[in-house]
Scaffold this active site. Structure first.
Site, mmCIF file in Angstrom:
data_model
loop_
_atom_site.group_PDB
_atom_site.id
_atom_site.type_symbol
_atom_site.label_atom_id
_atom_site.label_comp_id
_atom_site.label_asym_id
_atom_site.label_seq_id
_atom_site.Cartn_x
_atom_site.Cartn_y
_atom_site.Cartn_z
ATOM 1 C CG ASN A 109 -8.086 2.241 -3.310
ATOM 2 O OD1 ASN A 109 -7.639 1.542 -4.224
ATOM 3 N ND2 ASN A 109 -8.799 1.766 -2.440
ATOM 4 C CD GLN A 110 -3.392 7.917 -4.428
ATOM 5 O OE1 GLN A 110 -3.641 9.032 -4.298
ATOM 6 N NE2 GLN A 110 -2.853 7.167 -3.524
ATOM 7 C CG ASP B 74 -1.549 1.283 1.416
ATOM 8 O OD1 ASP B 74 -2.442 1.782 0.324
ATOM 9 O OD2 ASP B 74 -1.599 1.803 2.575
ATOM 10 N NE ARG B 75 0.639 7.408 -2.509
ATOM 11 C CZ ARG B 75 0.067 8.491 -3.398
ATOM 12 N NH1 ARG B 75 0.344 8.776 -4.557
ATOM 13 N NH2 ARG B 75 -0.613 9.197 -2.702
ATOM 14 C CG ASP B 76 -1.044 7.696 0.232
ATOM 15 O OD1 ASP B 76 -0.001 8.387 0.242
ATOM 16 O OD2 ASP B 76 -1.965 7.747 -0.468
#
Ligand SMILES: [Zn+2]
Length: 464
Positions: free
Chosen positions: A338-339, A295-297
């Site tokens: 998710n962006q 995952d990113r953030d």
């Protein structure tokens, strides 16, 4: 030949029926030209009497390993361009029959630059695309996959590109959105503040027409130029490839497969270790891969709510170290995020690319890289000012749906059951479970994950 072999050959080869008998005719594979003239000055301290292509890795010369891999994929028509200690190479490989292929040689008496030999071989090459491989690096690549990419993109040149652990002092290739090369930066050129970690690996598919279009006087190559007094050489990157930038005809094939330079004693040692651990062959995309989906953030970078500007992206402590270890482990490191800011009209597609370039640049400065990044630009709820209508949909890629992981699995031949998904939210755990991965949660609240940790680094220490 048992039934499985037979089926496989039917799939791989052209065949036709003649008088009721099926004659299997081997598909004509591409010509392969391997540039094996490199001197390898630094590595030659370890092996002073052996040309670089014959340096052994666990007892087998590196070029023999590469030829074996090519032959196993159906490539049996090989030309070696040789110069330094060429007689030893010719003596070892002979006509190739010992290795199941046909080998021809172009012996370069005076150095012609790395593309001079190609022009001298111009008639021999013919008009079909060919593979041009630089034997200065160690590689094990699914070339049929790369050729399919070349054909699908109707490219005149396809470059094998990959991220490396030192992009800050490597030449970079910058592409347009369609994957074609816009700019080719050397390590001395000024580069954008944030850039994608994408480096040319020296493996290419080439349509011979680009050689003709370069309008190089073949007869002059190798002769002394009267005005400069120097031997005329041809530099492939500078004179042929760079001229194709911005013309939407030269494409990047991004791949996580193993291609490494073994030019120094340290790198040689690394390559030997990687062979021993099965990583070199294991990363060939013919073989099932395993991945850590990230995952990113809140997992890689500090959580700031909706992240809209590159300035807001800051790596969390230990993340680069953790990803570096994933890189060295044989797992792929793939970001899935998710962006919805894209659907909301708050960040453009090129804006999000800059944010991701910053992520790659920061990781690269610490020797780490991601193999790929997939994001979902969608959002299901309509009715906000400034939103992009076409992206306001019920998609199949917004986590907890597994679409991004499925897409990565298809593109990189990933075995999801051997892979992990790690993130800081319920969505991440569920996306991982929906894709059939094992899951890890960074946090405290139980979401049904397989493992709970405080950071990505803790996960890597436990699992990798
Ligand atoms: Zn989506």
């Amino acid at each position: 030949m048992d039934q499985e072999d037979y089926k496989e050959r039917l799939n791989n080869d052209y065949y036709h029926v003649e008088g009721g008998v099926i004659n299997i005719k081997m598909k004509q594979h591409m010509l392969v030209i391997i540039m094996a003239g490199g001197k390898g000055t630094r590595i030659s301290k370890l092996f002073p009497h052996i040309p670089k292509p014959l340096i052994p890795i666990q007892g087998v010369p590196v070029l023999e390993r590469e030829i074996n891999s090519l032959v196993s994929q159906g490539f049996s028509n090989i030309i070696l361009t040789v110069s330094h200690m060429s007689e030893k190479i010719v003596e070892y490989f002979g006509d190739g029959s010992r290795f199941g292929c046909k080998i021809e040689y172009y012996v370069e008496e005076t150095p012609l630059g790395n593309a001079g030999a190609l022009f001298k071989l111009r008639n021999r090459i013919g008009s079909d695309p060919f593979l041009l491989l630089n034997a200065d690096s160690v590689f094990d690549v699914d070339f049929n996959r790369m050729i399919k990419y070349h054909e699908d993109h109707r490219a005149s040149v396809t470059l094998f590109t990959h991220p490396n652990s030192h992009p800050y002092d490597s030449g970079l290739v910058i592409t347009d959105e369609d994957g074609s090369v816009e700019q080719w930066l050397t390590k001395e050129d000024k580069r954008p503040e944030y850039y994608k970690n994408r480096v040319n690996a020296g493996l290419h598919v080439i349509n011979p027409k680009v050689l003709d279009d370069a309008r190089i006087d073949i007869d002059k190559i190798g002769s002394v130029d009267e005005t400069t007094g120097k031997v005329v050489k041809v530099d492939f990157d500078r004179q042929i490839l760079k001229a194709l930038c911005g013309r939407h005809t030269m494409f990047c094939y991004d791949s996580p497969e193993y291609v490494k330079d073994m030019g120094t004693p340290e790198r040689y040692q690394q390559v030997c270790d990687d062979f021993k651990r099965g990583i070199v062959n294991g990363k060939n995309l013919k073989n099932k891969q395993k991945a850590v989906f990230l995952d990113r953030d809140g997992t890689l970078n500090k959580y700031v709510g909706f992240l809209r500007k590159p300035e807001e992206l800051e790596l969390l402590p230990g993340v680069a170290e953790a990803i570096k270890r994933i890189n060295e482990s044989g797992y792929l490191a793939i970001v899935v995020t998710n962006q919805p800011v894209v659907a909301r009209g708050e960040v453009t597609v090129s804006g999000i690319q800059i944010i991701h370039n910053k992520l790659e640049t920061l990781l690269g400065l610490q020797g780490a890289y991601i193999d790929a990044l997939y994001y979902c630009p969608h959002h299901p709820h309509k009715g906000y000012k400034g939103e992009i209508d076409a992206l306001k949909i019920e998609c199949s890629c917004r986590k907890p749906k597994p679409g991004l992981l499925f897409k990565a699995a298809e593109e990189f031949n990933i075995d999801l059951s051997q892979s992990w998904m790690i993130g800081d939210g319920k969505n991440d755990v569920e996306a991982g479970q929906n894709a059939g991965c094992r899951t890890a949660l960074i946090g405290e609240v139980n979401c049904g994950q397989d493992m709970i940790v405080n950071s990505l680094l803790e996960f890597v220490e436990k699992v990798i």
